[in-house]
Design a protein around this motif. Sequence first.
Motif, PDB file in Angstrom:
ATOM      1  N   TYR A  46      -9.041   0.278 -82.415  1.00  0.00           N
ATOM      2  CA  TYR A  46      -8.420   1.008 -81.339  1.00  0.00           C
ATOM      3  C   TYR A  46      -9.238   0.796 -80.085  1.00  0.00           C
ATOM      4  O   TYR A  46     -10.438   0.566 -80.196  1.00  0.00           O
ATOM      5  N   PRO A  47      -8.764   0.858 -78.910  1.00  0.00           N
ATOM      6  CA  PRO A  47      -7.329   0.840 -78.621  1.00  0.00           C
ATOM      7  C   PRO A  47      -6.766  -0.567 -78.737  1.00  0.00           C
ATOM      8  O   PRO A  47      -7.517  -1.538 -78.702  1.00  0.00           O
ATOM      9  N   ASN A  48      -5.480  -0.676 -78.843  1.00  0.00           N
ATOM     10  CA  ASN A  48      -4.811  -1.978 -78.870  1.00  0.00           C
ATOM     11  C   ASN A  48      -3.455  -1.810 -78.194  1.00  0.00           C
ATOM     12  O   ASN A  48      -2.603  -1.133 -78.751  1.00  0.00           O
ATOM     13  N   PRO A  49      -3.234  -2.351 -77.005  1.00  0.00           N
ATOM     14  CA  PRO A  49      -4.049  -3.358 -76.311  1.00  0.00           C
ATOM     15  C   PRO A  49      -5.364  -2.780 -75.773  1.00  0.00           C
ATOM     16  O   PRO A  49      -5.503  -1.580 -75.592  1.00  0.00           O
ATOM     17  N   VAL A  50      -6.292  -3.691 -75.504  1.00  0.00           N
ATOM     18  CA  VAL A  50      -7.653  -3.319 -75.114  1.00  0.00           C
ATOM     19  C   VAL A  50      -7.986  -3.883 -73.734  1.00  0.00           C
ATOM     20  O   VAL A  50      -7.516  -4.954 -73.368  1.00  0.00           O
ATOM     21  N   ARG A  51      -8.765  -3.147 -72.980  1.00  0.00           N
ATOM     22  CA  ARG A  51      -9.274  -3.622 -71.685  1.00  0.00           C
ATOM     23  C   ARG A  51     -10.769  -3.928 -71.777  1.00  0.00           C
ATOM     24  O   ARG A  51     -11.257  -4.829 -71.135  1.00  0.00           O
ATOM     25  N   GLY A  52     -11.488  -3.148 -72.554  1.00  0.00           N
ATOM     26  CA  GLY A  52     -12.938  -3.311 -72.697  1.00  0.00           C
ATOM     27  C   GLY A  52     -13.283  -3.722 -74.108  1.00  0.00           C
ATOM     28  O   GLY A  52     -12.987  -4.827 -74.537  1.00  0.00           O
ATOM     29  N   ASN A  53     -13.875  -2.799 -74.850  1.00  0.00           N
ATOM     30  CA  ASN A  53     -14.260  -3.090 -76.226  1.00  0.00           C
ATOM     31  C   ASN A  53     -13.258  -2.494 -77.206  1.00  0.00           C
ATOM     32  O   ASN A  53     -12.578  -1.529 -76.907  1.00  0.00           O
ATOM     33  N   PHE A  54     -13.189  -3.090 -78.384  1.00  0.00           N
ATOM     34  CA  PHE A  54     -12.280  -2.684 -79.447  1.00  0.00           C
ATOM     35  C   PHE A  54     -13.126  -2.111 -80.573  1.00  0.00           C
ATOM     36  O   PHE A  54     -14.115  -2.713 -80.977  1.00  0.00           O
ATOM     37  N   ILE A  55     -12.749  -0.957 -81.088  1.00  0.00           N
ATOM     38  CA  ILE A  55     -13.498  -0.349 -82.187  1.00  0.00           C
ATOM     39  C   ILE A  55     -12.696  -0.506 -83.469  1.00  0.00           C
ATOM     40  O   ILE A  55     -11.537  -0.113 -83.534  1.00  0.00           O
TER      41      ILE A  55
ATOM     42  N   ASN B 148     -19.051   2.003 -91.388  1.00  0.00           N
ATOM     43  CA  ASN B 148     -17.593   2.072 -91.418  1.00  0.00           C
ATOM     44  C   ASN B 148     -16.961   1.888 -90.041  1.00  0.00           C
ATOM     45  O   ASN B 148     -15.744   1.931 -89.922  1.00  0.00           O
ATOM     46  N   LYS B 149     -17.772   1.695 -89.009  1.00  0.00           N
ATOM     47  CA  LYS B 149     -17.234   1.518 -87.658  1.00  0.00           C
ATOM     48  C   LYS B 149     -17.993   0.380 -86.986  1.00  0.00           C
ATOM     49  O   LYS B 149     -19.215   0.302 -87.091  1.00  0.00           O
ATOM     50  N   LEU B 150     -17.261  -0.504 -86.305  1.00  0.00           N
ATOM     51  CA  LEU B 150     -17.867  -1.662 -85.662  1.00  0.00           C
ATOM     52  C   LEU B 150     -17.226  -1.871 -84.300  1.00  0.00           C
ATOM     53  O   LEU B 150     -15.995  -1.820 -84.184  1.00  0.00           O
ATOM     54  N   THR B 151     -18.033  -2.090 -83.267  1.00  0.00           N
ATOM     55  CA  THR B 151     -17.513  -2.347 -81.925  1.00  0.00           C
ATOM     56  C   THR B 151     -17.378  -3.851 -81.721  1.00  0.00           C
ATOM     57  O   THR B 151     -18.343  -4.596 -81.864  1.00  0.00           O
ATOM     58  N   ILE B 152     -16.159  -4.280 -81.403  1.00  0.00           N
ATOM     59  CA  ILE B 152     -15.869  -5.685 -81.119  1.00  0.00           C
ATOM     60  C   ILE B 152     -15.887  -5.839 -79.602  1.00  0.00           C
ATOM     61  O   ILE B 152     -15.077  -5.229 -78.901  1.00  0.00           O
ATOM     62  N   GLU B 153     -16.807  -6.630 -79.086  1.00  0.00           N
ATOM     63  CA  GLU B 153     -16.985  -6.776 -77.649  1.00  0.00           C
ATOM     64  C   GLU B 153     -15.907  -7.688 -77.067  1.00  0.00           C
ATOM     65  O   GLU B 153     -15.854  -8.867 -77.362  1.00  0.00           O
ATOM     66  N   MET B 154     -15.039  -7.104 -76.240  1.00  0.00           N
ATOM     67  CA  MET B 154     -13.926  -7.858 -75.647  1.00  0.00           C
ATOM     68  C   MET B 154     -13.976  -7.829 -74.116  1.00  0.00           C
ATOM     69  O   MET B 154     -13.165  -8.458 -73.464  1.00  0.00           O
ATOM     70  N   ALA B 155     -14.892  -7.081 -73.532  1.00  0.00           N
ATOM     71  CA  ALA B 155     -14.920  -6.861 -72.088  1.00  0.00           C
ATOM     72  C   ALA B 155     -15.003  -8.166 -71.292  1.00  0.00           C
ATOM     73  O   ALA B 155     -14.392  -8.280 -70.231  1.00  0.00           O
ATOM     74  N   LYS B 156     -15.720  -9.147 -71.794  1.00  0.00           N
ATOM     75  CA  LYS B 156     -15.913 -10.404 -71.051  1.00  0.00           C
ATOM     76  C   LYS B 156     -14.870 -11.464 -71.369  1.00  0.00           C
ATOM     77  O   LYS B 156     -14.866 -12.525 -70.760  1.00  0.00           O
ATOM     78  N   GLU B 157     -13.990 -11.186 -72.311  1.00  0.00           N
ATOM     79  CA  GLU B 157     -12.972 -12.170 -72.708  1.00  0.00           C
ATOM     80  C   GLU B 157     -11.791 -12.153 -71.745  1.00  0.00           C
ATOM     81  O   GLU B 157     -11.499 -11.149 -71.119  1.00  0.00           O
ATOM     82  N   HIS B 158     -11.118 -13.286 -71.640  1.00  0.00           N
ATOM     83  CA  HIS B 158      -9.930 -13.408 -70.795  1.00  0.00           C
ATOM     84  C   HIS B 158      -8.762 -12.660 -71.420  1.00  0.00           C
ATOM     85  O   HIS B 158      -8.711 -12.470 -72.637  1.00  0.00           O
ATOM     86  N   ALA B 159      -7.811 -12.276 -70.585  1.00  0.00           N
ATOM     87  CA  ALA B 159      -6.599 -11.611 -71.073  1.00  0.00           C
ATOM     88  C   ALA B 159      -5.843 -12.554 -72.004  1.00  0.00           C
ATOM     89  O   ALA B 159      -5.826 -13.764 -71.799  1.00  0.00           O
ATOM     90  N   GLY B 160      -5.226 -11.993 -73.033  1.00  0.00           N
ATOM     91  CA  GLY B 160      -4.439 -12.801 -73.956  1.00  0.00           C
ATOM     92  C   GLY B 160      -4.465 -12.214 -75.356  1.00  0.00           C
ATOM     93  O   GLY B 160      -4.941 -11.113 -75.595  1.00  0.00           O
ATOM     94  N   LEU B 161      -3.960 -12.986 -76.293  1.00  0.00           N
ATOM     95  CA  LEU B 161      -3.857 -12.575 -77.683  1.00  0.00           C
ATOM     96  C   LEU B 161      -5.049 -13.119 -78.470  1.00  0.00           C
ATOM     97  O   LEU B 161      -5.420 -14.289 -78.328  1.00  0.00           O
ATOM     98  N   TYR B 162      -5.640 -12.270 -79.303  1.00  0.00           N
ATOM     99  CA  TYR B 162      -6.780 -12.631 -80.134  1.00  0.00           C
ATOM    100  C   TYR B 162      -6.479 -12.249 -81.576  1.00  0.00           C
ATOM    101  O   TYR B 162      -5.664 -11.368 -81.833  1.00  0.00           O
ATOM    102  N   PHE B 163      -7.153 -12.914 -82.495  1.00  0.00           N
ATOM    103  CA  PHE B 163      -6.982 -12.639 -83.914  1.00  0.00           C
ATOM    104  C   PHE B 163      -8.349 -12.328 -84.514  1.00  0.00           C
ATOM    105  O   PHE B 163      -9.283 -13.113 -84.374  1.00  0.00           O
TER     106      PHE B 163
END
Length: 75
Positions: free
Chosen positions: A1-10, A43-58
């Motif tokens: 969460y959240p999805n879609p994401v602007r910063g980091n994804f948990i 049981n919880k992990l932060t996926i760093e997305m803040a520096k990634e370009h907009a788009g779809l990720y898997f």
Amino acid sequence: YPNPVRGNFILEDLTKDSSPAELQLFNSTGILVNEYKKGRGINKLTIEMAKEHAGLYFLVYRKEGKIGIKKIQKL
């Protein structure tokens, strides 16, 4: 969460299983963006997305011989 994401994804392991896991984040063209390891008891992990370009990720999630895939939309 959240999805879609602007910063980091948990990512939360909803099974509450403390087994270790390996995760790989790929962009929409199949290029490996980052790798993560979830240790035993976490049981919880932060996926760093803040520096990634907009788009779809898997996010490919490997745990105890099983594989799961989660789509993440970066705004």
